[in-house]
Design a protein around this motif. Structure first.
Motif, PDB file in Angstrom:
ATOM      1  N   ALA A 199       0.829  -1.205   0.000  1.00 25.89           N
ATOM      2  CA  ALA A 199       0.000   0.000   0.000  1.00 25.89           C
ATOM      3  C   ALA A 199       0.866   1.259   0.000  1.00 25.89           C
ATOM      4  CB  ALA A 199      -0.926  -0.014   1.210  1.00 25.89           C
ATOM      5  N   ILE A 200       1.925   1.277   0.791  1.00 26.44           N
ATOM      6  CA  ILE A 200       2.781   2.466   0.867  1.00 26.44           C
ATOM      7  C   ILE A 200       3.444   2.753  -0.480  1.00 26.44           C
ATOM      8  CG2 ILE A 200       4.912   3.355   1.904  1.00 26.44           C
ATOM      9  CD1 ILE A 200       4.028   2.134   4.545  1.00 26.44           C
ATOM     10  N   GLN A 201       3.723   1.698  -1.245  1.00 26.69           N
ATOM     11  CA  GLN A 201       4.310   1.894  -2.572  1.00 26.69           C
ATOM     12  C   GLN A 201       3.392   2.714  -3.482  1.00 26.69           C
ATOM     13  OE1 GLN A 201       7.331   1.056  -3.870  1.00 26.69           O
ATOM     14  NE2 GLN A 201       7.919   0.445  -1.793  1.00 26.69           N
ATOM     15  N   ARG A 202       2.076   2.690  -3.199  1.00 27.82           N
ATOM     16  CA  ARG A 202       1.123   3.430  -4.029  1.00 27.82           C
ATOM     17  C   ARG A 202       1.276   4.940  -3.868  1.00 27.82           C
ATOM     18  NH1 ARG A 202       0.870   1.104  -7.741  1.00 27.82           N
ATOM     19  NH2 ARG A 202       2.602  -0.004  -6.839  1.00 27.82           N
ATOM     20  N   THR A 203       1.973   5.407  -2.819  1.00 29.13           N
ATOM     21  CA  THR A 203       2.101   6.851  -2.566  1.00 29.13           C
ATOM     22  C   THR A 203       3.411   7.434  -3.083  1.00 29.13           C
ATOM     23  OG1 THR A 203       3.176   6.582  -0.389  1.00 29.13           O
ATOM     24  CG2 THR A 203       0.763   6.510  -0.447  1.00 29.13           C
ATOM     25  N   MET A 204       4.296   6.608  -3.608  1.00 30.82           N
ATOM     26  CA  MET A 204       5.657   7.053  -3.922  1.00 30.82           C
ATOM     27  C   MET A 204       5.696   8.183  -4.951  1.00 30.82           C
ATOM     28  SD  MET A 204       7.621   5.635  -1.892  1.00 30.82           S
ATOM     29  CE  MET A 204       7.781   4.235  -0.787  1.00 30.82           C
ATOM     30  N   THR A 205       4.799   8.179  -5.916  1.00 28.58           N
ATOM     31  CA  THR A 205       4.846   9.197  -6.967  1.00 28.58           C
ATOM     32  C   THR A 205       4.506  10.595  -6.467  1.00 28.58           C
ATOM     33  OG1 THR A 205       2.556   8.674  -7.578  1.00 28.58           O
ATOM     34  CG2 THR A 205       4.322   7.540  -8.782  1.00 28.58           C
ATOM     35  N   TYR A 206       3.957  10.689  -5.251  1.00 32.79           N
ATOM     36  CA  TYR A 206       3.572  11.996  -4.719  1.00 32.79           C
ATOM     37  C   TYR A 206       4.685  12.656  -3.901  1.00 32.79           C
ATOM     38  CZ  TYR A 206      -1.159  11.098  -6.307  1.00 32.79           C
ATOM     39  OH  TYR A 206      -2.258  10.853  -7.094  1.00 32.79           O
ATOM     40  N   GLY A 207       5.791  11.970  -3.693  1.00 25.17           N
ATOM     41  CA  GLY A 207       6.933  12.564  -3.002  1.00 25.17           C
ATOM     42  C   GLY A 207       6.573  13.135  -1.651  1.00 25.17           C
ATOM     43  N   GLY A 208       7.000  14.365  -1.396  1.00 22.12           N
ATOM     44  CA  GLY A 208       6.770  15.002  -0.110  1.00 22.12           C
ATOM     45  C   GLY A 208       5.357  15.484   0.106  1.00 22.12           C
ATOM     46  N   ARG A 209       4.478  15.352  -0.902  1.00 18.45           N
ATOM     47  CA  ARG A 209       3.083  15.771  -0.751  1.00 18.45           C
ATOM     48  C   ARG A 209       2.207  14.665  -0.198  1.00 18.45           C
ATOM     49  NH1 ARG A 209       1.206  16.386  -6.011  1.00 18.45           N
ATOM     50  NH2 ARG A 209      -0.606  17.555  -5.248  1.00 18.45           N
ATOM     51  N   LYS A 210       2.734  13.469  -0.043  1.00 15.81           N
ATOM     52  CA  LYS A 210       1.923  12.341   0.420  1.00 15.81           C
ATOM     53  C   LYS A 210       1.713  12.414   1.932  1.00 15.81           C
ATOM     54  CE  LYS A 210       5.735   9.051   1.159  1.00 15.81           C
ATOM     55  NZ  LYS A 210       6.890   9.459   0.367  1.00 15.81           N
ATOM     56  N   LYS A 211       0.660  11.760   2.377  1.00 17.02           N
ATOM     57  CA  LYS A 211       0.362  11.611   3.799  1.00 17.02           C
ATOM     58  C   LYS A 211      -0.018  10.153   4.044  1.00 17.02           C
ATOM     59  CE  LYS A 211       0.668  15.988   5.043  1.00 17.02           C
ATOM     60  NZ  LYS A 211       1.641  16.473   6.046  1.00 17.02           N
ATOM     61  N   VAL A 212       0.674   9.511   4.976  1.00 19.63           N
ATOM     62  CA  VAL A 212       0.423   8.111   5.314  1.00 19.63           C
ATOM     63  C   VAL A 212       0.092   8.026   6.800  1.00 19.63           C
ATOM     64  CG1 VAL A 212       1.361   5.780   5.391  1.00 19.63           C
ATOM     65  CG2 VAL A 212       1.989   7.311   3.506  1.00 19.63           C
ATOM     66  N   LEU A 213      -1.036   7.449   7.124  1.00 21.48           N
ATOM     67  CA  LEU A 213      -1.473   7.277   8.512  1.00 21.48           C
ATOM     68  C   LEU A 213      -1.578   5.792   8.822  1.00 21.48           C
ATOM     69  CD1 LEU A 213      -2.664   8.233  11.235  1.00 21.48           C
ATOM     70  CD2 LEU A 213      -4.898   8.373  10.106  1.00 21.48           C
ATOM     71  N   LEU A 214      -0.856   5.343   9.828  1.00 20.60           N
ATOM     72  CA  LEU A 214      -0.921   3.955  10.289  1.00 20.60           C
ATOM     73  C   LEU A 214      -1.505   3.949  11.698  1.00 20.60           C
ATOM     74  CD1 LEU A 214       2.122   4.397   8.774  1.00 20.60           C
ATOM     75  CD2 LEU A 214       2.020   1.920   8.891  1.00 20.60           C
ATOM     76  N   ILE A 215      -2.579   3.199  11.890  1.00 17.86           N
ATOM     77  CA  ILE A 215      -3.268   3.123  13.183  1.00 17.86           C
ATOM     78  C   ILE A 215      -3.426   1.666  13.568  1.00 17.86           C
ATOM     79  CG2 ILE A 215      -5.288   3.860  14.516  1.00 17.86           C
ATOM     80  CD1 ILE A 215      -6.029   5.716  12.232  1.00 17.86           C
ATOM     81  N   SER A 216      -3.218   1.352  14.843  1.00 21.10           N
ATOM     82  CA  SER A 216      -3.529  -0.006  15.291  1.00 21.10           C
ATOM     83  C   SER A 216      -3.401  -0.130  16.805  1.00 21.10           C
ATOM     84  CB  SER A 216      -2.590  -1.023  14.634  1.00 21.10           C
ATOM     85  OG  SER A 216      -3.032  -2.348  14.884  1.00 21.10           O
ATOM     86  N   THR A 217      -4.161  -1.070  17.321  1.00 27.62           N
ATOM     87  CA  THR A 217      -3.914  -1.607  18.654  1.00 27.62           C
ATOM     88  C   THR A 217      -2.803  -2.642  18.507  1.00 27.62           C
ATOM     89  OG1 THR A 217      -6.233  -1.304  19.254  1.00 27.62           O
ATOM     90  CG2 THR A 217      -4.949  -2.841  20.594  1.00 27.62           C
TER      91      THR A 217
END
Length: 621
Positions: A199-217
């Motif tokens: 999933a994180i690989q899907r954001t690579m083309t956006y460079g520094g404009r991407k936002k990734v949020l990981l949440i979990s117990t």
């Protein structure tokens, strides 16, 4: 000037305005400001109405790190329960739809969970928030772009998928990515690797404009994805001031104290002064708190750890009471550590306890069931020349009694051995309390090994009697009992896929309990001589699959047989199936206990049967 020219000039002005609006930078508003201004909680929420970040101040910095004005690219939240953590993700998605449109990808552990989340959270949020509902067409409209898995809006789209779908993870580029409950993701999806990394690989083309949020117990130490992700950040903790001396420190479990017998009035102690901190101080302490990094960071990845000790929706006293109820049972204690404290569980038990040690707990049961038994289940293993069936009694807080282990000789392709099983399953067992003799409430029979067709023939017409055909599946992320069954090779048979590893871990932990009570496992003296050796015939090993640690159970070289273990797993699965269907084990135990007390009050000459309360027809079968 002619009307036609005026209209043309107006159209040009309109187009120019739209063009300039498109080129304008995104409004400099934070996620928490957007939520306070626009978010509305639906009527199904515990506190419906306008969203107020002030209600949970510790969420503000989490949300603001996801704002387009923030240089942060990755936000990691390792959390306990009842903290509003899920709302961070929802507010972030609402903010992107309204304020910073783009492609957003929401990944949950499974496709089924996506459907449920859409119904219970995404759609209600959109319907309750005008700024969102006016941008997303109603789902009932034709070609609306509003489905269970996708919500289109001007300038972007919200795509939702399960971590068990490699195709969806591989095909969707996204500027915004929300990965929810990542510790429940499968270790590998369709042989293509870790779903988080896919999933994180899907954001690579956006460079520094991407936002990734990981949440979990979190789950188990060393295996938890969220623990590993949090370790790669600046590891922020929420420091709050002592209301008496002003000393700043996080709220931790070791600071919670109570007087003996008075857990419900638990207090917090300060490491800098002797004054007691009561629940009444919590709100002002949290309002005055602040996040502090405990490790150096790179400015691009930030991590937050928060426990239920901060929650405005529960109290320190309630958590202390919960801890008192589970602290002697490793399985339920693990749940408390994970979900209440938001910490990983570290298993200190080591190797499975030796069978010879377990033989010391064999006890004479007699011709009546033990007083604590409230429900009976059975587990049946199918071999080439026999069936092996185990009878288990369950009481309050899942204290259990392994009462019988029967071996029914005969070729399972022949009918007579199944007739023997039918007779065994139909037995009733006398109970010392004033209730009718107990019958087996549910049984699980393995379909995955020998004579599958014969098993289907047996369980197919007995589904309504809760005699279930099951198939075991190992590995992390497999639910102990499925939400929905599968269809067997024969249309008349229904098969339930069970997560066998979870039951083996439960057994491993509960065999370490040395005193009768919650979670303790009793053994009847009449069980076969090698029963305890079979019960402890497997051990857990850690292997690496595509770079990730994965635990699995393997047969020990000195224990050639494991039927007793398998039967216990299947009998435990039968209890899980009953609970999934609505059984409340402690309530059932209370009903039987109340019946006994009522019978005792009638005196020596009174009738044996007295009236009793039954929760439902299902429980009375």
């Amino acid at each position: 000037m002619s009307p036609w020219i005026k209209r043309s000039m107006n159209d040009v002005a309109f187009i120019d305005a739209v063009w300039r609006e498109g080129l304008a930078p995104e409004p400099q508003i934070t996620v928490s400001q957007w939520a306070d201004q626009h978010r509305r909680l639906p009527s199904t929420s515990a506190e419906p109405g306008r969203w107020r970040t002030a209600r949970t101040p510790y969420l503000a910095e989490m949300m603001d790190a996801l704002s387009v004005s923030s240089p942060v690219e990755r936000v990691v939240i390792m959390k306990g329960a009842q903290l509003g953590g899920t709302e961070v993700g929802l507010n972030f998605l609402g903010y992107t739809i309204h304020n910073a449109p783009g492609i957003a990808l929401l990944v949950m552990p499974s496709v089924d969970m996506v459907k449920r989340n859409t119904r219970t959270r995404i759609d209600p949020m959109i319907d309750a928030t005008p700024e969102l509902s006016e941008r997303i067409a109603p789902a009932r409209a034709r070609d609306s772009g509003n489905t269970m898995s996708q919500k289109d809006f001007p300038g972007g789209s919200l795509v939702m998928t399960g971590a068990n779908s490699a195709a969806a993870l591989r095909s969707t580029p996204a500027r915004y990515l929300v990965l929810d409950e990542i510790d429940a993701y499968p270790p590998d999806v369709d042989g293509e690797g870790d779903p988080v990394e896919l999933a994180i690989q899907r954001t690579m083309t956006y460079g520094g404009r991407k936002k990734v949020l990981l949440i979990s117990t979190p789950t188990i130490k060393g295996l938890s994805r969220i623990e590993a992700a949090y370790a790669e950040t600046d590891q922020r903790q929420f420091f709050v001031p002592c209301p008496h001396c002003g000393h700043m420190e996080p709220i931790t479990w070791k600071r919670v104290v109570w007087r003996k017998g008075n857990r419900k009035n638990a207090e917090l102690k300060c490491s800098n002064c002797p004054m007691a901190i009561t629940e009444g101080h919590k709100a002002s302490m949290i309002a005055g708190g602040e996040w502090r990094a405990t490790k150096p960071g790179d400015g691009k990845s930030v991590g937050f750890h928060i426990s239920a000790l901060y929650s405005p929706f529960t109290t320190w006293g309630r958590l202390a009471v919960d801890y008192g109820r589970v602290h002697k049972d490793p399985i339920r204690l693990k749940t408390f550590v994970n979900t209440a404290l938001g910490e990983t569980w570290e298993d200190q038990s080591g190797e499975m306890i030796a069978g010879r040690e377990l033989d010391k707990r064999r006890e004479v049961i007699g011709d009546r069931l033990p007083d604590g038994v409230a429900v009976l289940t059975a587990g049946v293993d199918v071999q080439d020349d026999r069936l092996e069936a185990q009878l288990i009694g369950w009481g309050r807080d899942e204290e259990s009694w392994i009462l019988q282990h029967a071996v029914l000789r005969g070729d399972p392709s022949a009918k007579h051995v199944w007739n023997d099983l039918e007779e065994w399953l139909n037995q009733r067992y006398a109970h010392p309390r004033a209730v009718p003799d107990l019958a087996i409430s549910a049984a699980c029979i393995d379909t995955g090994g020998h004579n599958t067709s014969s098993v289907y023939d047996f369980v197919g017409p007995r589904l309504r009697r809760r005699i279930w055909g099951i198939k075991g599946r190992g590995g992390p992320g497999v639910a102990p009992w499925p939400r929905n069954p599968l269809k067997g090779l024969k249309r008349s048979a229904t098969v339930f896929m069970i997560g066998v590893d979870s039951f083996k871990f439960d057994l491993h932990g509960r065999l370490k309990i040395s005193e009768p009570g919650p979670g303790y496992i009793h053994l009847a003296s009449t069980l076969p001589a090698d029963f305890t050796e079979q019960l402890t015939s497997e051990r857990v090993v850690t292997k690496y699959s595509k770079g990730r640690p994965v635990q699995s159970w393997v047969l020990r070289s000195d224990r050639p047989r494991n039927e007793a273990l398998d039967c216990f797993v299947y009998g435990s699965a039968a209890l899980a199936g009953l609970k999934s269907a609505g059984l409340r084990l402690n309530t059932q135990a209370d009903n039987i206990s109340a019946h006994r007390l009522a019978s005792e009050k009638t005196g020596p000459g009174a009738p044996h049967e007295v009236s009793r309360s039954i929760k439902s027809r299902w429980l009375s079968r």
